[in-house]
Design a protein around this motif. Structure first.
Motif, PDB file in Angstrom:
ATOM      1  N   THR A  12      15.263  -9.078   8.061  1.00 36.11           N
ATOM      2  CA  THR A  12      14.319  -8.542   7.123  1.00 36.11           C
ATOM      3  C   THR A  12      12.862  -8.508   7.676  1.00 36.11           C
ATOM      4  O   THR A  12      11.956  -7.820   7.293  1.00 36.11           O
ATOM      5  N   ILE A  69       9.592  -6.383   6.933  1.00 34.12           N
ATOM      6  CA  ILE A  69       8.732  -6.882   5.960  1.00 34.12           C
ATOM      7  C   ILE A  69       8.087  -8.264   6.254  1.00 34.12           C
ATOM      8  O   ILE A  69       8.785  -9.385   6.450  1.00 34.12           O
ATOM      9  N   MET A  92       6.469 -10.109  -0.771  1.00 25.61           N
ATOM     10  CA  MET A  92       7.516 -10.063   0.327  1.00 25.61           C
ATOM     11  C   MET A  92       8.801  -9.988  -0.245  1.00 25.61           C
ATOM     12  O   MET A  92       9.591  -9.218   0.227  1.00 25.61           O
ATOM     13  N   ARG A 142       9.864  -6.593  -1.817  1.00 28.29           N
ATOM     14  CA  ARG A 142       9.712  -5.556  -1.103  1.00 28.29           C
ATOM     15  C   ARG A 142      11.126  -5.655  -0.451  1.00 28.29           C
ATOM     16  O   ARG A 142      11.957  -4.736  -0.098  1.00 28.29           O
ATOM     17  N   MET A 143      11.397  -7.085   0.026  1.00 27.47           N
ATOM     18  CA  MET A 143      12.924  -7.369   0.504  1.00 27.47           C
ATOM     19  C   MET A 143      14.049  -6.867  -0.595  1.00 27.47           C
ATOM     20  O   MET A 143      15.107  -6.375   0.053  1.00 27.47           O
ATOM     21  N   GLU A 148      14.728  -3.204  -0.446  1.00 28.30           N
ATOM     22  CA  GLU A 148      15.313  -2.558   0.708  1.00 28.30           C
ATOM     23  C   GLU A 148      16.706  -3.194   0.928  1.00 28.30           C
ATOM     24  O   GLU A 148      17.459  -2.339   1.574  1.00 28.30           O
TER      25      GLU A 148
END
Length: 356
Positions: free
Chosen positions: A37, A64, A72, A75-76, A79
């Motif tokens: 990550t 990230i 955080m 976003r993780m 993705e």
């Protein structure tokens, strides 16, 4: 071939994955896809571990980092979901209690991909710690929980996991596998010249660094110990260094840059005492036979306190100093084989192969 997607992002996860990924590679019928990550992005905190520990280079690097917890994790989640949709794995494997852990488990669970959580069932019982939130939520949405200790098993039993459609398995702790495997490969940090018997210190947890009173108390204790007891060696986390500077505090100790795992093992082999707020370092000290003083109010590794290998002192200056004075030079022994004896990674790979 059965596919496992492994998600890592922080130092302790790299160390655990180093031995579990090796065991997966050696197990017929299993293949692994690795997602990094980027939660730990500094080369000394990330790239060096892949180089030193022989972990396969990540198949996906998400990069990230450096944002708040919610940002955080969100976003993780976005993705990681993209990768899982592409790879269509049979299992997702997550480690520990970071934002990467929770994001990976959430992404998989929402896609109905079973999650295996390594280091499940640990509890500090402090909901102010983001790690506690991450580990509790990850346990709840996993399909199999690999527990390292009796206390982790007992925690899950109290929380009603006996009545949930989740497999709870005690397999031991992969950190012991790592410590034993890499002990013979330990490497002296470049330029390090102190004699044995120093006090090896790490601290980075938000409960200490984001609280000005606790931070000042810890630094006062470290400065005192360095001047009056033994050299204090502190590999300083980049974030912690910035916070200390922002508070206008001064560390009068032996500062070094963050070290790789093999250098950390070398330091642990030669220290006279470990002083930390890290969960992983508490165990690494134990595996190297060294007493530990933990600058927290709780610990997930209560068995180390119970057998006298670890002493909790919070962030009280006097308590830190007193505990360091009577623990310096003391050795500890693993007489009860608390963490599985170094066979956990192979057991996890075998279990995953049978569960898929």
């Amino acid at each position: 071939m059965k596919k496992i997607v492994t998600i890592v992002g922080a130092r302790p996860q790299f160390i655990k994955a180093s031995v579990v990924s090796k065991a997966i590679q050696e197990t017929d019928g299993l293949t692994e896809v690795l997602i990094h990550t980027g939660q730990h992005f500094d080369a000394n905190m990330s790239d060096v571990f892949f180089e030193q520990l022989g972990i396969p280079r990540p198949d996906y690097q998400l990069n990230i980092n450096s944002v708040n917890h919610g940002d955080m994790t969100g976003r993780m989640l976005i993705e990681i979901e993209k990768v899982l949709l592409k790879e269509q794995p049979d299992w997702v494997l997550v480690y520990g209690d970071t934002n990467s852990t929770l994001a990976g488990a959430l992404a998989a669970a929402k896609l109905h991909i079973p999650v295996a959580h390594v280091e499940a069932g640990l509890r500090s019982f402090n909901m102010q710690m983001p790690e506690e939130i991450n580990r509790i939520l990850t346990d709840q949405i996993s399909s199999v929980l690999f527990c390292p200790t009796d206390s982790a098993m007992a925690n899950l039993k109290r929380e009603g996991f006996d009545d949930k459609p989740i497999q709870v398995l005690q397999v031991g702790d992969v950190m012991q596998d790592s410590a034993e495997f890499f002990a013979q490969k330990a490497t002296q940090p470049q330029g390090f010249e102190l004699d044995d018997g120093f006090i090896l210190t790490t601290f980075h947890r938000a409960e200490n660094t984001d609280n000005p009173e606790r931070l000042a108390a810890i630094i006062t204790a470290l400065n005192h110990l360095h001047t009056n007891l033994a050299p204090v060696v502190l590999p300083l986390h980049p974030r912690t260094r910035k916070v200390i500077a922002a508070q206008g505090l001064k560390l009068d100790v032996h500062l070094i840059d963050p070290v790789g795992y093999l250098e950390m093992i070398w330091l642990l082999q030669r220290t006279g005492l470990v002083l930390t707020d890290s969960g992983g370092v508490q165990k690494e000290a134990f595996f190297m036979g060294k007493a530990c003083v933990t600058m927290r109010d709780q610990t997930e590794w209560i068995e180390l306190v119970e057998v006298g290998a670890n002493e909790l002192v919070g962030a009280d200056t006097n308590n830190i100093i007193e505990a360091a004075m009577h623990n310096l030079g003391r050795t500890v022994k693993d007489e009860s084989r608390l963490y599985g004896g170094g066979k956990t990674s192979k057991e996890i790979a075998k279990r995953l192969n049978s569960l898929i």
